[in-house]
Design a protein around this motif. Structure first.
Motif, mmCIF file in Angstrom:
data_model
loop_
_atom_site.group_PDB
_atom_site.id
_atom_site.type_symbol
_atom_site.label_atom_id
_atom_site.label_comp_id
_atom_site.label_asym_id
_atom_site.label_seq_id
_atom_site.Cartn_x
_atom_site.Cartn_y
_atom_site.Cartn_z
ATOM 1 N N VAL A 198 0.843 -1.199 0.000
ATOM 2 C CA VAL A 198 0.000 0.000 0.000
ATOM 3 C C VAL A 198 0.880 1.252 0.000
ATOM 4 O O VAL A 198 0.641 2.200 -0.759
ATOM 5 C CB VAL A 198 -0.935 0.009 1.222
ATOM 6 N N LEU A 199 1.894 1.239 0.845
ATOM 7 C CA LEU A 199 2.773 2.401 0.962
ATOM 8 C C LEU A 199 3.644 2.568 -0.282
ATOM 9 O O LEU A 199 3.995 3.695 -0.653
ATOM 10 C CB LEU A 199 3.628 2.276 2.214
ATOM 11 N N ALA A 200 3.965 1.463 -0.950
ATOM 12 C CA ALA A 200 4.693 1.561 -2.216
ATOM 13 C C ALA A 200 3.834 2.248 -3.274
ATOM 14 O O ALA A 200 4.339 3.041 -4.075
ATOM 15 C CB ALA A 200 5.115 0.178 -2.688
ATOM 16 N N ILE A 220 7.273 7.272 3.657
ATOM 17 C CA ILE A 220 7.889 6.046 4.173
ATOM 18 C C ILE A 220 7.905 6.065 5.702
ATOM 19 O O ILE A 220 7.532 5.084 6.363
ATOM 20 C CB ILE A 220 9.312 5.871 3.612
ATOM 21 N N SER A 221 8.319 7.188 6.294
ATOM 22 C CA SER A 221 8.437 7.243 7.750
ATOM 23 C C SER A 221 7.072 7.250 8.433
ATOM 24 O O SER A 221 6.844 6.531 9.412
ATOM 25 C CB SER A 221 9.254 8.468 8.168
ATOM 26 N N ARG A 222 6.141 8.063 7.918
ATOM 27 C CA ARG A 222 4.815 8.101 8.531
ATOM 28 C C ARG A 222 4.033 6.816 8.215
ATOM 29 O O ARG A 222 3.213 6.362 9.018
ATOM 30 C CB ARG A 222 4.033 9.325 8.060
ATOM 31 N N GLY A 223 4.297 6.257 7.057
ATOM 32 C CA GLY A 223 3.663 4.980 6.732
ATOM 33 C C GLY A 223 4.106 3.871 7.660
ATOM 34 O O GLY A 223 3.319 2.996 8.037
ATOM 35 N N GLU A 226 2.074 4.097 10.719
ATOM 36 C CA GLU A 226 0.749 3.501 10.491
ATOM 37 C C GLU A 226 0.832 1.981 10.609
ATOM 38 O O GLU A 226 -0.007 1.329 11.228
ATOM 39 C CB GLU A 226 0.231 3.854 9.094
ATOM 40 N N MET A 227 1.827 1.419 9.947
ATOM 41 C CA MET A 227 2.006 -0.023 9.947
ATOM 42 C C MET A 227 2.151 -0.540 11.374
ATOM 43 O O MET A 227 1.539 -1.556 11.751
ATOM 44 C CB MET A 227 3.242 -0.381 9.120
ATOM 45 N N SER A 228 2.931 0.146 12.187
ATOM 46 C CA SER A 228 3.156 -0.270 13.567
ATOM 47 C C SER A 228 1.859 -0.241 14.369
ATOM 48 O O SER A 228 1.559 -1.177 15.125
ATOM 49 C CB SER A 228 4.210 0.630 14.218
ATOM 50 N N GLY A 243 11.848 -4.626 11.220
ATOM 51 C CA GLY A 243 12.733 -5.638 10.659
ATOM 52 C C GLY A 243 12.577 -5.812 9.161
ATOM 53 O O GLY A 243 12.034 -4.960 8.454
ATOM 54 N N LEU A 244 13.031 -6.961 8.665
ATOM 55 C CA LEU A 244 13.050 -7.224 7.232
ATOM 56 C C LEU A 244 11.664 -7.217 6.603
ATOM 57 O O LEU A 244 11.481 -6.689 5.505
ATOM 58 C CB LEU A 244 13.708 -8.584 6.975
ATOM 59 N N SER A 245 10.686 -7.801 7.290
ATOM 60 C CA SER A 245 9.356 -7.927 6.693
ATOM 61 C C SER A 245 8.549 -6.640 6.768
ATOM 62 O O SER A 245 7.479 -6.543 6.172
ATOM 63 C CB SER A 245 8.570 -9.061 7.375
ATOM 64 N N GLY A 246 9.052 -5.637 7.489
ATOM 65 C CA GLY A 246 8.386 -4.342 7.565
ATOM 66 C C GLY A 246 9.206 -3.277 6.879
ATOM 67 O O GLY A 246 9.058 -3.023 5.679
ATOM 68 N N LEU A 247 10.102 -2.658 7.633
ATOM 69 C CA LEU A 247 10.919 -1.572 7.096
ATOM 70 C C LEU A 247 11.756 -2.025 5.899
ATOM 71 O O LEU A 247 11.837 -1.318 4.885
ATOM 72 C CB LEU A 247 11.836 -1.027 8.192
#
Length: 333
Positions: A198-200, A220-223, A226-228, A243-247
């Motif tokens: 979504v963020l991409a 990217i940073s605010r997204g 949101e993800m967190s 980690g890898l699967s998020g950031l």
């Protein structure tokens, strides 16, 4: 995971698209397991055996001699690990179609990055429901299919309910250039994979609309924030998001033109919804609508996700979405 510890485990990858083929290739190349790529069409199987390539999805990339190909679902019957590499919205139907063939002791791993649109459920939950009694895992993280298949260094995450299963999967599937880190946070790993798409798209919209790299960095940073929030609200671990699967996956997908989600967003930002939807919808388009809906139900604030969903649906134009995001009340970061 295996009944006969003296034998190499048997892995079947269901789905002979780009990502499924890449995973099958890298798993076969390790020599740790007997690997079969299960395709729908016998013509594809014959072509792969003849050329040792899958030019329909990974043109020009040679596949290891150890990799087997089949269109016969009987290959699932003695599999120790089954990787589901079809699109997220096909998982339930695939589980129903193949479930009776999958051995009772097999571990099933979803390799898609999305949520079920009709129910808002995670794919591991869908597989838990459709394949009772099986251990269900998820593989996700920053890795393009072509890079993986070419043997370029790639690190991703594999998660299961228990650390032992995740570690077994990581050890079996990892190779010289493909490293998997085990995790027990299926929720965080899956939501990172779904929401980064979504963020991409959002970053693609910024690029297509010519809004500059500063706007991309802000998204990217605010997204990530949101993800967190969304991961924690669903019961996942906030550390997984970093980690890898998020950031890691977010940075890759939001900055590389290999990303279909980024390219989809660029078309939206440049020409509007009609251009962005000129072809098949990308995973992030499904994830945006379902994540926005679930977040609303949970009371989680996700303005970027909501804006992306509205732009894709044609309910909001890019400039208005930007104005709304920039005029939100100022709060502590």
């Amino acid at each position: 995971m295996m009944d006969k510890m003296s034998e190499k485990p048997k892995i079947v990858v269901v789905g002979a698209g780009a990502f499924g083929t890449a995973l099958a290739a890298v798993a076969a190349a390790t020599g740790n397991a007997q690997v079969t790529l299960l395709a729908r069409r016998q013509e594809m199987v014959e072509e792969c055996y003849r050329t040792r390539r899958n030019d329909a999805f990974l043109p020009g990339i040679p596949l290891p001699a150890e990799l087997a190909f089949s269109s016969d679902t009987a290959a699932l019957m003695d599999a120790d690990i089954v990787l589901f590499a079809m699109p997220s919205q096909e998982h339930r139907a695939a589980a129903r179609s193949y479930g009776a063939r999958i051995g009772t002791d097999a571990t099933v791993v979803t390799c898609a990055k999305g949520m079920e649109q009709s129910t808002g459920r995670l794919l591991t939950d869908v597989l838990d429901e459709e394949l009772p009694g099986h251990k269900i895992g998820v593989l996700s993280g920053p890795g393009f299919a072509a890079d993986i298949a070419k043997g370029l260094p790639t690190a991703m995450v594999v998660a299961a309910r228990d650390s032992e299963t995740a570690t077994e999967l990581a050890e079996t599937l990892s190779g010289r250039t493909f490293r998997l880190y085990p995790s027990a946070d299926r929720i965080g790993v899956q939501l990172g994979g779904a929401l980064k798409n979504v963020l991409a798209i959002a970053c693609g919209i910024v690029e297509g609309a010519g809004l500059g790299d500063s706007a991309r960095a802000a998204l990217i940073s605010r997204g990530l924030a949101e993800m967190s929030r969304f991961v924690v609200a669903q019961g996942g671990e906030p550390d997984t998001v970093r980690g890898l699967s998020g950031l890691g996956d977010l940075v890759l997908t939001a900055t590389s033109h290999q990303s279909r989600n980024l390219r989809f967003g660029i078309a939206l930002g440049r020409d509007g919804p009609a251009s962005g939807q000129g072809g098949e919808l990308v995973e992030g388009a499904f994830a945006a609508s379902v994540a926005a809906r679930v977040a609303h139900d949970l009371g989680v604030d996700m303005p970027i996700t909501e804006a992306v969903a509205a732009i894709i649906d044609g309910r909001l134009d890019v400039r208005t979405a930007l104005e709304q995001l920039m005029s939100r009340p100022i709060t502590q970061e």
